[in-house]
Design an enzyme around this catalytic site. Structure first.
Site, mmCIF file in Angstrom:
data_model
loop_
_atom_site.group_PDB
_atom_site.id
_atom_site.type_symbol
_atom_site.label_atom_id
_atom_site.label_comp_id
_atom_site.label_asym_id
_atom_site.label_seq_id
_atom_site.Cartn_x
_atom_site.Cartn_y
_atom_site.Cartn_z
ATOM 1 N N TRP A 58 0.814 -1.225 0.000
ATOM 2 C CA TRP A 58 0.000 0.000 0.000
ATOM 3 C C TRP A 58 0.843 1.268 0.000
ATOM 4 C CZ3 TRP A 58 -5.052 -0.511 3.468
ATOM 5 C CH2 TRP A 58 -5.903 -1.439 2.849
ATOM 6 N N GLU A 109 11.592 -6.106 -9.155
ATOM 7 C CA GLU A 109 10.799 -4.924 -9.505
ATOM 8 C C GLU A 109 11.653 -3.950 -10.307
ATOM 9 O OE1 GLU A 109 7.231 -4.460 -6.543
ATOM 10 O OE2 GLU A 109 8.902 -3.206 -5.924
ATOM 11 N N GLY A 142 4.698 1.921 -11.069
ATOM 12 C CA GLY A 142 3.766 3.043 -11.135
ATOM 13 C C GLY A 142 3.711 3.737 -12.489
ATOM 14 N N GLY A 201 1.527 -2.773 -6.278
ATOM 15 C CA GLY A 201 1.361 -1.487 -5.621
ATOM 16 C C GLY A 201 -0.030 -0.932 -5.829
ATOM 17 N N GLY A 202 -0.171 -0.025 -6.808
ATOM 18 C CA GLY A 202 -1.426 0.694 -7.017
ATOM 19 C C GLY A 202 -2.661 -0.188 -7.079
#
Ligand code: 13P
Length: 245
Positions: free
Chosen positions: A10, A162, A168, A228-229
């Site tokens: 998060w 990653e 992102g 993530g998002g």
């Protein structure tokens, strides 16, 4: 056989109200018993999240390498374990960049987390400059070698690849590039961790979403995803969990 792990990160997002998203994520985790589901929430939300769910492992996004002491603003692995965290991410590229964390720091954090009884997701990844120069595999496997904790074992350690340029941005490497990098990481792990290498899960992270999850999770040596998002809402995260089933 390695079980798939779908982990959310998060980052610096989320409030007490956002914890309601965990209810549908919990239901999805219960409904896909073959997939491990985890969410790394901000430290302020670890305990209320732990009290809300059980099929979803709740974790921290970082821990300090020490147990306690004069480190204003930092949180130790012992502290997050006490309030119910089951794992911690270490070495995320945002921390390597924003907090100038070195591979030696990351190794120390992973070892402190393990000593406190946490599982660990250790992040590695190359910059766009490294990728364009054709040295991504060398950079990433060297990062792994320098940050791998002592006693690395599949029971408690996962490694997340990653690429920094994919985080992102909506851009991802090709499935072939992911498979090649994960193959290189597995080969380096065999040199570094011997027989344990094949038990350590390799996650892919960077712009994973419901549309690309199945393809990325199907790539060779991909044992899960660090998201993530798309982990911030159940509507986006649950399809990724289902893609791993
Ligand atoms: P995004 O899924 O938002 O690209 O973030 C990936 C990531 O950094 C997970 O740790």
């Amino acid at each position: 056989m390695r079980r798939k792990l779908i982990a959310g990160n998060w980052k610096m997002n989320g409030s007490l109200g956002a914890l309601a998203e965990l209810d549908a994520i919990e239901a999805a985790a219960t409904g896909t018993p073959g997939v491990d589901v985890a969410v790394a929430v901000p430290a302020t939300l670890i305990n209320p999240a732990v009290e809300r769910v059980s099929a979803v492992a709740i974790g921290a996004q970082d821990v300090h390498q020490g147990e306690c002491g004069a480190h204003t603003g930092c949180i130790s692995a012992v502290m997050v374990r006490e309030v119910g965290a089951r794992f911690s991410i270490v070495g995320h590229s945002e921390r390597r960049a924003d907090q100038a964390e070195s591979d030696a720091h990351v190794k120390g954090k992973a070892e402190a987390a393990r000593a406190a009884g946490l599982s660990v997701i250790l992040c590695v990844g190359e910059s766009l400059e490294d990728r364009d120069a054709g040295r991504a595999e060398q950079v990433v496997t060297d990062q792994l070698a320098r940050s791998l904790p002592q006693g690395a074992a599949g029971e408690w350690l996962s490694v997340a690849y990653e690429p920094i340029w994919a985080i992102g941005t909506g851009r991802t490497p090709t499935v072939e590039d992911v498979a090649a990098m994960h193959g290189a990481l597995r080969a380096r792990l065999r040199e570094l961790a011997g027989g344990e290498a094949d038990a350590i899960r390799l996650l892919y992270g960077g712009s994973v979403n419901d549309a690309n999850a199945a393809a990325l999770l199907g790539a060779g040596d991909v044992d899960g995803a660090l998201v993530g998002g798309a982990s911030l809402t159940a509507a986006k995260f649950v399809p990724i969990i289902e893609a791993a089933a």
